[in-house]
Write an enzyme that holds these catalytic residues in place. Structure first.
Site, mmCIF file in Angstrom:
data_model
loop_
_atom_site.group_PDB
_atom_site.id
_atom_site.type_symbol
_atom_site.label_atom_id
_atom_site.label_comp_id
_atom_site.label_asym_id
_atom_site.label_seq_id
_atom_site.Cartn_x
_atom_site.Cartn_y
_atom_site.Cartn_z
ATOM 1 N N GLY A 70 0.803 -1.215 0.000
ATOM 2 C CA GLY A 70 0.000 0.000 0.000
ATOM 3 C C GLY A 70 0.838 1.269 0.000
ATOM 4 O O GLY A 70 0.516 2.250 -0.681
ATOM 5 N N THR A 71 1.923 1.256 0.742
ATOM 6 C CA THR A 71 2.759 2.453 0.854
ATOM 7 C C THR A 71 3.315 2.848 -0.512
ATOM 8 O O THR A 71 3.245 4.013 -0.919
ATOM 9 C CB THR A 71 3.912 2.201 1.850
ATOM 10 N N ASN A 148 -8.175 4.099 8.468
ATOM 11 C CA ASN A 148 -7.577 2.995 9.215
ATOM 12 C C ASN A 148 -7.653 3.144 10.730
ATOM 13 O O ASN A 148 -7.397 2.197 11.457
ATOM 14 C CB ASN A 148 -6.113 2.801 8.788
ATOM 15 N N GLN A 176 -8.131 -0.238 3.629
ATOM 16 C CA GLN A 176 -8.973 -0.674 4.754
ATOM 17 C C GLN A 176 -10.417 -0.919 4.349
ATOM 18 O O GLN A 176 -11.209 -1.429 5.150
ATOM 19 C CB GLN A 176 -8.912 0.350 5.904
ATOM 20 N N SER A 196 -3.745 -3.376 -0.717
ATOM 21 C CA SER A 196 -2.612 -4.082 -0.114
ATOM 22 C C SER A 196 -3.066 -5.487 0.291
ATOM 23 O O SER A 196 -4.152 -5.653 0.854
ATOM 24 C CB SER A 196 -2.116 -3.303 1.116
ATOM 25 N N ALA A 197 -2.215 -6.493 0.028
ATOM 26 C CA ALA A 197 -2.627 -7.884 0.253
ATOM 27 C C ALA A 197 -2.722 -8.282 1.719
ATOM 28 O O ALA A 197 -3.566 -9.091 2.095
ATOM 29 C CB ALA A 197 -1.641 -8.811 -0.455
ATOM 30 N N HIS A 198 -1.843 -7.699 2.561
ATOM 31 C CA HIS A 198 -1.772 -8.252 3.920
ATOM 32 C C HIS A 198 -2.906 -7.838 4.844
ATOM 33 O O HIS A 198 -2.983 -8.297 5.986
ATOM 34 C CB HIS A 198 -0.401 -7.986 4.551
ATOM 35 N N THR A 234 12.538 -7.178 -10.894
ATOM 36 C CA THR A 234 11.965 -8.518 -11.091
ATOM 37 C C THR A 234 10.711 -8.687 -10.244
ATOM 38 O O THR A 234 10.721 -8.392 -9.048
ATOM 39 C CB THR A 234 13.021 -9.593 -10.724
ATOM 40 N N CYS A 320 4.801 5.430 16.605
ATOM 41 C CA CYS A 320 5.830 5.442 17.649
ATOM 42 C C CYS A 320 7.117 5.977 17.044
ATOM 43 O O CYS A 320 7.592 5.455 16.050
ATOM 44 C CB CYS A 320 6.082 4.033 18.146
HETATM 45 N N1 PLP Z 1 -2.991 2.759 3.585
HETATM 46 C C1 PLP Z 1 -3.716 2.405 4.649
HETATM 47 C C2 PLP Z 1 -5.059 3.029 4.859
HETATM 48 C C3 PLP Z 1 -3.224 1.477 5.570
HETATM 49 O O1 PLP Z 1 -3.944 1.147 6.640
HETATM 50 C C4 PLP Z 1 -1.948 0.914 5.340
HETATM 51 C C5 PLP Z 1 -1.349 -0.039 6.296
HETATM 52 O O2 PLP Z 1 -1.318 0.164 7.484
HETATM 53 C C6 PLP Z 1 -1.223 1.325 4.207
HETATM 54 C C7 PLP Z 1 -1.781 2.257 3.355
HETATM 55 C C8 PLP Z 1 0.150 0.805 3.920
HETATM 56 O O3 PLP Z 1 0.084 -0.460 3.334
HETATM 57 P P1 PLP Z 1 1.377 -1.408 3.353
HETATM 58 O O4 PLP Z 1 1.542 -1.883 4.768
HETATM 59 O O5 PLP Z 1 1.007 -2.522 2.420
HETATM 60 O O6 PLP Z 1 2.513 -0.619 2.857
#
Ligand code: PLP
Length: 375
Positions: A70-71, A148, A176, A196-198, A234, A320
């Site tokens: 996601g980042t 989030n 989210q 984001s997958a996780h 890759t 933090c």
């Molecule tokens: N955007 C939102 C709203 C999120 O909650 C998060 C993860 O905490 C991210 C982006 C970042 O995703 P990633 O952990 O896959 O980089």
């Protein structure tokens, strides 16, 4: 007993997803850029995963770009569009994840004009707020689908439509929203979208950016011709396969899972409010069932430590830095006082939680709050 209520931070990988990924580490390990048969097998799997994801979000496979999560997708959305545009203004909401806020700050440092949309007291970024800030010289507007920390859902379709009427592109961070809301880019009318997958029981380190065909964008990672030249490097095929499998299960079981999550989180919210002095934040706002922000009449950090010692994981939606806990910028923007922010804790749910876990945490909270009435 143990209870994991921090699913907005990350989720456990589904067993079935993990099993689907396994052969791509050891057997089908080809480089997707190689033209020999080992490479072609990998390319076929990459194409299949991309196609699967595209269909789920009602896009074309050419509009899906894999990222490291996601980042990276958030950074890419904002920076690649801004850098390709002749317009030097961007608009983001002030309650975005730090991935969007930091990307906007990076652009401000190189001369872009950044405006921030503020939430109303219900935690919502309204169309009126965007109307008061937008003009014809804005390259891109970015507003998250669901927050989030608060779980509050924003009116994405209406915001995107307003942005378009001023000639701006619209990006939404749907990280989210994905666990409980179906993501249809055509229905939402967005130009770019982050997943984001996780957060949906897939692996960490993988996600994608949907970019509508025709959107002008500049590549940020130069290298080989991976991702049609937009992102060199890759491709991490096992993670891509895991992501597509997780998104597929998430899509197929969306209603069933969302109903189960609501069954557990509604129960949690009603039980936690039985405790004197405890309040669920943003209760009347449109919210995803996966996130509950709860305000306690004690220090949230101490409460979290007590929960952790008793096997319960939750979090305080705050960053933090060097050992010190910063009060949440999101809750602050939504108008909570510092005392309310410091007493707030986020409980976030997945389909793997149940009501027994809720009973367990409620008993712990009751006992702790009985002993520690004052902040
Ligand atoms: N955007 C939102 C709203 C999120 O909650 C998060 C993860 O905490 C991210 C982006 C970042 O995703 P990633 O952990 O896959 O980089």
């Amino acid at each position: 007993m143990k209870a994991y209520f921090d699913n907005a931070a990350t989720t456990a990988v589904d067993e079935a997803v993990f099993e689907k990924m396994r052969p791509y580490f050891t057997d089908i390990y080809g480089n997707t850029q190689s033209v020999h048969s080992v490479g072609r097998k990998a390319t076929a799997a990459l194409d299949e995963a991309r196609d699967k994801i595209a269909k789920i979000i009602n896009a074309s496979y050419k509009e899906i770009y894999f990222t490291s999560g996601g980042t990276e997708a958030d950074n890419t959305a904002i920076k690649s569009v801004a850098l390709a545009s002749t317009k030097k203004k961007i608009i983001v909401s002030s309650i975005e994840h730090s991935a969007v806020l930091a990307a906007a700050k990076d652009l401000a440092e190189i001369g872009y004009d950044v405006s921030y949309l503020r939430p109303n007291e219900d935690g919502i970024i309204t169309v009126e707020e965007l109307a008061s800030k937008i003009s014809g010289d804005v390259a891109i507007v970015s507003v998250m689908y669901a927050n989030n920390e608060t779980g509050v859902i924003n009116p994405i379709r209406e915001l995107a439509s307003l942005a378009h009427s001023y000639g701006a592109y619209f990006h939404t961070d749907a990280v989210q929203a994905a666990p409980s809301i179906s993501l249809d880019v055509t229905e939402l009318g967005v130009d770019l979208m982050t997943i984001s997958a996780h957060k949906i029981h897939g692996p960490k380190g993988i996600g994608c950016l949907y970019v509508k065909e025709g959107v002008k964008k500049k590549s940020l990672i130069s290298g080989g011709f991976q991702e049609r030249g937009f992102r060199g490097g890759t491709v991490n095929l096992p993670l891509v396969v895991g992501f597509s499998e997780a998104l597929e299960s998430n899509d197929e079981l969306l209603e069933e899972r969302a109903e189960k999550i609501r069954y557990v989180s509604d129960y949690f919210e009603s039980r936690v409010e039985e405790i004197e002095g405890v309040k669920v934040n943003f209760k009347g706002s449109p919210r995803v069932p996966t996130i509950s922000s709860v305000e306690f009449p004690v220090n949230g950090q101490s409460l979290l430590t007590m929960l952790d010692l008793n096997g319960v994981s939750a979090s305080q939606g705050s960053a933090c830095t060097a050992g010190s806990v910063l009060p949440s910028h999101v809750l602050k923007e939504c108008g909570l006082t510092e005392k309310e922010i410091l007493g707030s804790v986020r409980f976030s749910f997945s389909y793997q939680n149940d009501r027994e876990e809720v009973d367990f945490v409620i008993d712990l909270l009751k006992e702790y709050l009985n002993k520690n009435k004052k902040k």
